[in-house]
Enzyme design. Structure first.
Site, PDB file in Angstrom:
ATOM      1  N   LYS A 133       3.026  15.324 -11.769  1.00 53.70           N
ATOM      2  CA  LYS A 133       2.571  14.094 -11.977  1.00 53.70           C
ATOM      3  C   LYS A 133       1.877  14.260 -13.574  1.00 53.70           C
ATOM      4  O   LYS A 133       2.481  14.710 -14.607  1.00 53.70           O
ATOM      5  CB  LYS A 133       1.238  13.650 -11.130  1.00 53.70           C
ATOM      6  CG  LYS A 133       1.939  13.772  -9.896  1.00 53.70           C
ATOM      7  CD  LYS A 133       1.205  13.033  -8.776  1.00 53.70           C
ATOM      8  CE  LYS A 133       2.104  13.072  -7.510  1.00 53.70           C
ATOM      9  NZ  LYS A 133       1.565  12.337  -6.506  1.00 53.70           N
ATOM     10  N   GLU A 187       8.953   8.922   0.671  1.00 57.35           N
ATOM     11  CA  GLU A 187       7.479   9.381   0.579  1.00 57.35           C
ATOM     12  C   GLU A 187       6.726   8.104   0.909  1.00 57.35           C
ATOM     13  O   GLU A 187       6.451   7.112   0.252  1.00 57.35           O
ATOM     14  CB  GLU A 187       7.328   9.559  -1.057  1.00 57.35           C
ATOM     15  CG  GLU A 187       8.000  10.753  -1.793  1.00 57.35           C
ATOM     16  CD  GLU A 187       7.526  11.306  -2.710  1.00 57.35           C
ATOM     17  OE1 GLU A 187       6.958  12.481  -2.672  1.00 57.35           O
ATOM     18  OE2 GLU A 187       7.149  10.513  -3.978  1.00 57.35           O
ATOM     19  N   ASN A 192       6.367  17.924  -8.193  1.00 54.60           N
ATOM     20  CA  ASN A 192       6.050  16.689  -9.092  1.00 54.60           C
ATOM     21  C   ASN A 192       4.571  17.071  -9.596  1.00 54.60           C
ATOM     22  O   ASN A 192       3.786  16.963  -8.945  1.00 54.60           O
ATOM     23  CB  ASN A 192       6.162  15.589  -8.203  1.00 54.60           C
ATOM     24  CG  ASN A 192       5.713  14.309  -9.206  1.00 54.60           C
ATOM     25  OD1 ASN A 192       5.530  14.288 -10.193  1.00 54.60           O
ATOM     26  ND2 ASN A 192       5.483  13.037  -8.271  1.00 54.60           N
ATOM     27  N   GLY A 238      -0.999  12.231  -1.720  1.00 55.08           N
ATOM     28  CA  GLY A 238      -1.997  12.762  -2.398  1.00 55.08           C
ATOM     29  C   GLY A 238      -3.290  12.266  -1.514  1.00 55.08           C
ATOM     30  O   GLY A 238      -4.433  12.473  -2.076  1.00 55.08           O
ATOM     31  N   GLU A 257       4.251   5.907  -7.463  1.00 56.09           N
ATOM     32  CA  GLU A 257       3.374   5.494  -8.371  1.00 56.09           C
ATOM     33  C   GLU A 257       3.850   4.708  -9.497  1.00 56.09           C
ATOM     34  O   GLU A 257       3.088   3.850 -10.380  1.00 56.09           O
ATOM     35  CB  GLU A 257       2.487   6.723  -8.937  1.00 56.09           C
ATOM     36  CG  GLU A 257       1.527   7.356  -7.933  1.00 56.09           C
ATOM     37  CD  GLU A 257       1.474   8.803  -7.985  1.00 56.09           C
ATOM     38  OE1 GLU A 257       2.073   9.600  -8.916  1.00 56.09           O
ATOM     39  OE2 GLU A 257       1.162   9.498  -6.954  1.00 56.09           O
ATOM     40  N   SER A 316       1.845  14.853   0.802  1.00 55.78           N
ATOM     41  CA  SER A 316       0.863  15.881   1.430  1.00 55.78           C
ATOM     42  C   SER A 316       1.373  17.026   2.053  1.00 55.78           C
ATOM     43  O   SER A 316       1.225  17.519   3.066  1.00 55.78           O
ATOM     44  CB  SER A 316      -0.196  15.226   2.333  1.00 55.78           C
ATOM     45  OG  SER A 316      -0.625  14.150   1.515  1.00 55.78           O
ATOM     46  N   HIS A 357       9.408   6.602  -8.398  1.00 53.43           N
ATOM     47  CA  HIS A 357       8.250   7.095  -7.545  1.00 53.43           C
ATOM     48  C   HIS A 357       7.161   6.065  -7.307  1.00 53.43           C
ATOM     49  O   HIS A 357       6.934   5.160  -8.028  1.00 53.43           O
ATOM     50  CB  HIS A 357       7.607   8.224  -8.410  1.00 53.43           C
ATOM     51  CG  HIS A 357       6.614   9.109  -7.597  1.00 53.43           C
ATOM     52  ND1 HIS A 357       5.315   8.410  -7.561  1.00 53.43           N
ATOM     53  CD2 HIS A 357       6.534  10.079  -6.980  1.00 53.43           C
ATOM     54  CE1 HIS A 357       4.610   9.262  -6.873  1.00 53.43           C
ATOM     55  NE2 HIS A 357       5.409  10.402  -6.281  1.00 53.43           N
TER      56      HIS A 357
END
Ligand code: PGA
Length: 247
Positions: A10, A165, A8, A171, A97, A209, A95
């Site tokens: 991003k 996730e 991904n 991150g 985000e 991560s 996702h």
């Protein structure tokens, strides 16, 4: 079916960087790559480049987000029908985000799952709890809400994948422990066995991560069928090192 390692990117890399990444990625390690199902979720501006490099390969690719309508007056959105038309194979849905920064609700993820399937794209649904939700013991409630919000009606009989996730591990460098991953994947696996028994071939990916130095241990956890990798997917070397660690 093989273990999935999905990247991904991003909001990173333009077409030139994507081009040099794919050139390097495809230029070696053929035997290693063939042992895995690799996928790339790239920024919209890189989709055409992804197709140029990946269309005749077993590597899948697609957008990080789709809209749930195929066309119309929806300024700034990505059409799932156009994604299919330009060769995409997969689409990321929900996702964290998208959920937390762009306020996507469970209802949106359901419509996007349907839109992906209607357009013959394999969706990867992301689910996961925040640190606050985990601290008060709501992890499984959140997973249940996100799963039942998105996986219903004809979605449950189609091919899709789920990525667990935990938001606090994305991150941050703080990876979930093998025990925490096992517990969450076990929960998702049982939920899917009960509610989507016809969805054969679905895998549960872990994301948050994932790095070359933790990938081996995490890939061995029960019901971990793949990874969704953000930061460590931006360099060919670390992405390849993750594959090596999962061998
Ligand atoms: P990360 O991102 O590997 O950088 O934690 C994972 C993701 O958001 O999919």
């Amino acid at each position: 079916m093989s273990f999935i390692v999905a990247a991904n990117w991003k909001l990173n890399k333009g077409p030139k960087e994507a081009e040099s990444f794919f050139q390097e990625f495809l230029s070696g390690n053929e035997a290693l790559r063939s042992e895995f199902e690799t996928l790339f979720f790239v920024p919209a501006v890189d989709l055409v480049t992804a197709n140029a490099f990946l269309e005749d390969t077993p590597v899948g690719w697609g957008p990080q987000n789709i809209y749930f309508e195929d066309q119309g007056a929806f300024t700034g959105e990505n059409s799932p029908a156009v994604m299919k038309d330009i060769g995409a194979t997969h689409a990321l849905v929900g996702h964290s985000e998208r959920r937390h920064i762009f306020k996507e609700a469970d209802g949106d993820t359901f419509l996007k799952m349907k839109a992906a399937i209607r357009n013959d794209l394999i969706p990867v649904l992301c689910v996961g709890e925040t640190i606050e939700e985990r601290k008060v013991g709501h992890t499984f409630d959140v997973l249940k809400r996100q799963l039942s919000g998105a996986l219903k009606e004809d979605v449950t009989t189609s091919l899709f994948h789920v990525a667990y996730e935990p938001v606090w591990a994305i991150g941050t460098g703080e990876v979930a422990s093998p025990g925490q991953v096992a517990e969450a994947h076990d929960f998702i696996y049982s939920w899917m066995a009960e509610h989507c028994p016809q969805a054969k071939g679905s895998k549960i990916l872990y994301g948050g991560s994932v790095k070359p130095d933790n990938a081996g241990e995490l890939s061995a956890v029960d019901h971990v069928g793949g990874f969704l990798v953000g930061g460590a997917s931006l360099k060919v070397e670390s992405f390849i090192d993750i594959l090596k660690a999962c061998r």
